[in-house]
Design an enzyme around this catalytic site. Structure first.
Site, mmCIF file in Angstrom:
data_model
loop_
_atom_site.group_PDB
_atom_site.id
_atom_site.type_symbol
_atom_site.label_atom_id
_atom_site.label_comp_id
_atom_site.label_asym_id
_atom_site.label_seq_id
_atom_site.Cartn_x
_atom_site.Cartn_y
_atom_site.Cartn_z
ATOM 1 N N GLN A 259 0.830 -1.203 0.000
ATOM 2 C CA GLN A 259 0.000 0.000 0.000
ATOM 3 C C GLN A 259 0.862 1.249 0.000
ATOM 4 O O GLN A 259 0.626 2.187 -0.750
ATOM 5 C CB GLN A 259 -0.884 -0.015 1.250
ATOM 6 C CG GLN A 259 -2.055 0.912 1.152
ATOM 7 C CD GLN A 259 -2.905 0.555 -0.029
ATOM 8 O OE1 GLN A 259 -3.238 -0.598 -0.246
ATOM 9 N NE2 GLN A 259 -3.225 1.517 -0.850
ATOM 10 N N HIS A 262 2.439 3.029 -3.179
ATOM 11 C CA HIS A 262 1.629 3.727 -4.186
ATOM 12 C C HIS A 262 1.996 5.190 -4.272
ATOM 13 O O HIS A 262 2.062 5.776 -5.354
ATOM 14 C CB HIS A 262 0.146 3.642 -3.810
ATOM 15 C CG HIS A 262 -0.561 2.518 -4.482
ATOM 16 N ND1 HIS A 262 -0.774 2.475 -5.820
ATOM 17 C CD2 HIS A 262 -1.105 1.381 -3.984
ATOM 18 C CE1 HIS A 262 -1.432 1.362 -6.150
ATOM 19 N NE2 HIS A 262 -1.640 0.669 -5.043
ATOM 20 N N GLU A 327 -10.538 1.628 2.768
ATOM 21 C CA GLU A 327 -10.725 1.206 1.379
ATOM 22 C C GLU A 327 -10.497 -0.308 1.272
ATOM 23 O O GLU A 327 -11.293 -1.029 0.685
ATOM 24 C CB GLU A 327 -9.718 1.974 0.515
ATOM 25 C CG GLU A 327 -9.827 1.701 -0.969
ATOM 26 C CD GLU A 327 -8.662 2.310 -1.741
ATOM 27 O OE1 GLU A 327 -7.677 2.767 -1.110
ATOM 28 O OE2 GLU A 327 -8.719 2.306 -2.989
ATOM 29 N N HIS A 328 -9.369 -0.778 1.794
ATOM 30 C CA HIS A 328 -9.030 -2.207 1.798
ATOM 31 C C HIS A 328 -8.897 -2.680 3.234
ATOM 32 O O HIS A 328 -8.189 -2.049 4.025
ATOM 33 C CB HIS A 328 -7.687 -2.448 1.114
ATOM 34 C CG HIS A 328 -7.580 -1.884 -0.272
ATOM 35 N ND1 HIS A 328 -6.944 -0.677 -0.529
ATOM 36 C CD2 HIS A 328 -8.015 -2.349 -1.459
ATOM 37 C CE1 HIS A 328 -7.001 -0.437 -1.837
ATOM 38 N NE2 HIS A 328 -7.644 -1.429 -2.432
ATOM 39 N N ASP A 361 -6.232 -6.454 -6.320
ATOM 40 C CA ASP A 361 -5.854 -5.343 -7.190
ATOM 41 C C ASP A 361 -5.824 -5.764 -8.657
ATOM 42 O O ASP A 361 -6.030 -4.946 -9.552
ATOM 43 C CB ASP A 361 -4.450 -4.829 -6.822
ATOM 44 C CG ASP A 361 -4.443 -4.060 -5.514
ATOM 45 O OD1 ASP A 361 -5.511 -3.614 -5.077
ATOM 46 O OD2 ASP A 361 -3.350 -3.922 -4.920
ATOM 47 N N HIS A 420 -52.047 19.867 -9.197
ATOM 48 C CA HIS A 420 -51.812 18.439 -9.012
ATOM 49 C C HIS A 420 -53.145 17.733 -8.745
ATOM 50 O O HIS A 420 -53.458 16.712 -9.351
ATOM 51 C CB HIS A 420 -50.866 18.198 -7.824
ATOM 52 C CG HIS A 420 -49.418 18.420 -8.136
ATOM 53 N ND1 HIS A 420 -48.925 19.613 -8.570
ATOM 54 C CD2 HIS A 420 -48.363 17.574 -8.080
ATOM 55 C CE1 HIS A 420 -47.614 19.511 -8.767
ATOM 56 N NE2 HIS A 420 -47.248 18.270 -8.473
#
Lengths: 431, 431
Positions: A259, A262, A327-328, A361, A420
Site C-alpha cells: 500500500q 503507491h 478502502e481495503h 488489485d 396536481h
C-alpha cells in the site's frame, strides 16, 4: 516511525480521533485555473483542446490525430510482453465473471389494487474513461473501469489518456482493447474532461465520466458534475490489516508496504491485540524497506501516515475498523469470517493469510476502484450499477385511479398544489 | 406562448438543439457566502448554528431547544387533518411496499479455482434528511426520502427543517414520524447541512445527506461532498407528455399545468404527431389557467419554458425523448407500453391516460425524487440503494494463491509496483 496508539492508554480516544482526522492531501486551490480550461474547451472545442495538449503535454497534434488509430493500437499490443498480456487477459476474464453477477434484474408487478409498477434498468449510452498518463498509467485500472461498463451494456466507452511528450504505455492501449473500449484519444487533464462533458467536433460528448486523475482532473470532474455524471473523487489509497497472534509478520509487513509504495500519501494501518506481532511487523517493515525499489515513497508513507494500533480485544478492532472505514481491509485472524461479519464499513475485505490485497488489485475479479478517505461509510466500489440507471414505471387503469386518486388529491391540496389535485380530479369528474 | 417546434421544418435540428440547451436556472455565485457559513459551523458547532438560525430564520433558540421534542411532534400530529393523515399513511405504506422490492441481495460464491468471492450490502449508519421550510415544505417529500432509508435499515435518520419565524408545517412533522425519522432539528440552510456533515455538540454527524433545498443548501451539499455522501443536486422539475390523437387534450393540459405550478422554472413539454391535439392542448391550458390558484407561477413556466413539439411519427418522439431525458414521462398513445420499451432515458414513466404524474408524486409507491435537467441520461431516482453500500469479499487459500499469484506478480511488476508483487511472492516463496 509510524504512529503507535494503544487502547489501554488513558488518552486513546483523543489520539484515535486525531488520527482519524489526519489530512493526507493538501488540496491546492486550482479551481480557477481548471475552470478557465474547462470553459475554453466548452467554447472553442478542438482548437482549445489541441492548444492545451500542446501546452501541458508538449504534444503537437491536429484534430485528425487526436484519436489513436486501430493500427497504433495493434502496434501497442504487439509491443507488449506476452506474459503480461496473458495476465491482463486472465484479469479481464475474472473481472467480467465477477461483475456479470452484479447485473440488476428488472422488476414488474401488479399490486392488490391492480396498479402495475416496476423498475427498469438501462445502460448509460456513452461513458468517458479517464486514464492518467506517466507513472500512474495502470493497465489494471483500465480493465477495472472498462469491463463493468462493457458488462452493463454501455454502447460507447471513450477513453482519454494523456501522452506527455508523445509517450504512452502500450499496456494501457492493450488493456483498453481487451476491455472493449470503443475510442481512445491522446488527451488528458482538465481539457480532456471538458471535451468528454461538452463534446468537440472530434469527440462526441458522453453522459458520465469515470476514472482517477490528478488534482486538475478531479477539479474538472467536480465542475462538470451535473452536466454529466461522475464517479467518486478518489483520494490516496489505504489498507487496514487486522491481525491476531496467528498473523505472519513478514506477510503483513509486505502488505503494508504494497500500500505504502503507491504514493507518499497512502496509508497503511495495523490493528492487533498482540504486542509481539506489532513489534515483529514493525521490524519486518524496516527490513523489507531496505530492498524495495520504491523505498523512498513507501518509507515516507509509512513514516508520515502509517499506524499500529494495539487493542485489548478483536471486538475493539471491529469498532475502530468501522470508524476508519478503510478502502481495503485485510483480516488475518484465527476466524476471519466471523470478524468480517461484524464489520460494517469497508470498501473490500480480504479474508485470511493467503489473500493479499494485491490479488484483489489485479486478478481476484472484484473491482479495485474503491471508496477512499473514510467514504466506505457511505459509498461502494465501482460496479456495473455505476454504468446503468433505473426508470420507474407506473400504470393505473380507471379503477386504480378511482382507488388512489382521492388520496392524491387530498395531499396535493394539503401541499397547496391545486393543479396536481385537478390533474386527478379532471379524470374522475371530481374537482 | 410556449415554444412550438415542428420536425417537418427545415431548421428543426438546430431549434431542438437550442431548446435542449436552454438554461432554466441562473446559478448565483453564492459559494463564498456558503463556505463561510459551513466553515463557521464546522469550527464553532452549536454556537454558530444558533447564531445563523437567529440571523436567517429570525428564530431565537438555545442548544437544548434545537431538537423537536416528542411532545411537540405529538401536538403537530394532533393538529393535522385526519383525511390528510390517512392519505399520508396510505402513501407511506405504498412507498414502503414498492421500495422493499429494491432491497439488494448479498452474493457469495466459489469459482472454479476455489476462490471465494462476494458482495455484501449494509445500510449506511446515519443519514441526514434536509427538508425545506416555507412554501416548499412538502410532507410527501419527507416520506419519499425517509421511507427508503428506513427500508434500507438506516439506524439513525436525522431530519433538519428550518422554521422561519418559528413557523413549521405540522404535516412535515407528522410525515417524519410516519417515515420513521429518529431526530428532528429546527435548523435549515447551509448551517444545517454543515451541522449534519461535521456534527455539533447537539447534533451528531451523519454519513450522508439527502433531500432538496435552495441554492445555499445545494452549494453547501457540494462543499461537504466527500466528507459525507450526498444525493443528486435537484434542479427545477419537468414533465414530458408523448401523445397521439387518442390523447385527451383536457387531461394532458391538466398534467402540463400540474408541473408548471411547481415553480416558474419548471418545464412542461408535449410531443405529439397530431396537429389537432397540439392545438386543443394549447387551448385547454389557457382555459384551465384562468381558474388555477397558482396561475401566475404556472403561466410563467408555460410561457417561458413550455414547449409543443410536433413530430411526423411516434418513432421520432422516441429519439427526442431520449435526448430530453425527462424527469417525468407520460405516454398517452394507443400502445403506451411498446413506446415505453423503446425509450432509454427517463426518470419515471407513467403509462396510459389514467396515470397522471400526480399519482406517482403521492401514492403510486415509486419515488418522486427523480433526476432533473437531463440527468436521467446517467442517474436514477432515489431508492433503497442510495442508503446502502456494498463491500466486496475475497478469500483465497494456498491453492488459489498459487493459481492466481503469478499473474498478479506479473502485473505488479509491469506497473512498477514491486511491493505488490512481493506481497504475493513472499507467501509463495517466489520473489
Amino acid at each position: 516511525m509510524p504512529i503507535r496508539i494503544d487502547s489501554r492508554s488513558a488518552d486513546f480516544a483523543s489520539r484515535f480521533k486525531a488520527f482519524l482526522a489526519t489530512k493526507r492531501e493538501v488540496s491546492a486551490d486550482i479551481e480557477t485555473a481548471t475552470r478557465a480550461i474547462v470553459d475554453d474547451v466548452a467554447a472553442r472545442g478542438d482548437v482549445a483542446l489541441i492548444e492545451a495538449t500542446r501546452k501541458f503535454d508538449r504534444l503537437s497534434v491536429d484534430a485528425a490525430g487526436l484519436r489513436f488509430t486501430a493500427a497504433e493500437i495493434d502496434a501497442a499490443v504487439e509491443a507488449c510482453d506476452t506474459a503480461t498480456l496473458d495476465a491482463l487477459n486472465l484479469a479481464r476474464d475474472r473481472i467480467e465473471l465477477f461483475h456479470r453477477r452484479q447485473l440488476p434484474k428488472d422488476d414488474r408487478f401488479t399490486d392488490a389494487l391492480g396498479v402495475e409498477l416496476g423498475s427498469r434498468w438501462t445502460a448509460i449510452e456513452a461513458v468517458g474513461l479517464y486514464v492518467p498518463g506517466g507513472s500512474a498509467a495502470y493497465p489494471s485500472s483500465v480493465l477495472m473501469n472498462a469491463v463493468p461498463a462493457m458488462v452493463a451494456g454501455v454502447a460507447r466507452v471513450v477513453m482519454v489518456v494523456p501522452s506527455p511528450d508523445g509517450r504512452i504505455n502500450p499496456l494501457v492501449l492493450a488493456a483498453a482493447r481487451l476491455g472493449g473500449v470503443s475510442e481512445i484519444y491522446r488527451v488528458g487533464g482538465a481539457q480532456a474532461v471538458a471535451a468528454l462533458a461538452y463534446g468537440t467536433a472530434t469527440i462526441a460528448p458522453v453522459a458520465k465520466i469515470v476514472g482517477p486523475g490528478n488534482a486538475y482532473v478531479a477539479a474538472a470532474k467536480r465542475l462538470v458534475f451535473g452536466k454529466v455524471g461522475i464517479d467518486m473523487i478518489a483520494g490516496p489509497s489505504e489498507v487496514l490489516v487486522i491481525a491476531d497472534d496467528t498473523g505472519n509478520a513478514g506477510w503483513i509487513a509486505a502488505d503494508l508496504l504494497a500500500q505504502a509504495e503507491h504514493d507518499a500519501n497512502a496509508q497503511s494501518i495495523l490493528i492487533t491485540d498482540s504486542d509481539a506481532l506489532a513489534a515483529d511487523v514493525e521490524r519486518a517493515v524496516d527490513t523489507q524497506l531496505a530492498t524495495l525499489p520504491r523505498a523512498d515513497i513507501a518509507r515516507a508513507s509509512w513514516t508520515d501516515f502509517g499506524a499500529i494500533i494495539l487493542v485489548r480485544s478483536l471486538g475493539e478492532a471491529v469498532t475502530l475498523a468501522d470508524a476508519i472505514a478503510a478502502e481495503h481491509l485485510e483480516i488475518m485472524t484465527a476466524d476471519p469470517e466471523s470478524l468480517a461479519a461484524r464489520i460494517r464499513n469497508a470498501g473490500a475485505i480480504f479474508l485470511g493469510p493467503h489473500t493479499p490485497e494485491a490479488i484483489g488489485d489485479y486478478v481476484g475479479g472484484s473491482n479495485h476502484v474503491l471508496p477512499t478517505a473514510r467514504s466506505a461509510r457511505f459509498s461502494s466500489g465501482l460496479g456495473v450499477l455505476d454504468f446503468m440507471k433505473r426508470t420507474s414505471i407506473l400504470r393505473c387503469g380507471p379503477d386504480q385511479l378511482r382507488a388512489l386518486g382521492p388520496a392524491a388529491m387530498t395531499l396535493g391540496k394539503a401541499e397547496g398544489l391545486d393543479a396536481h389535485a385537478r390533474s386527478v380530479g379532471v379524470r374522475l369528474n371530481l374537482q
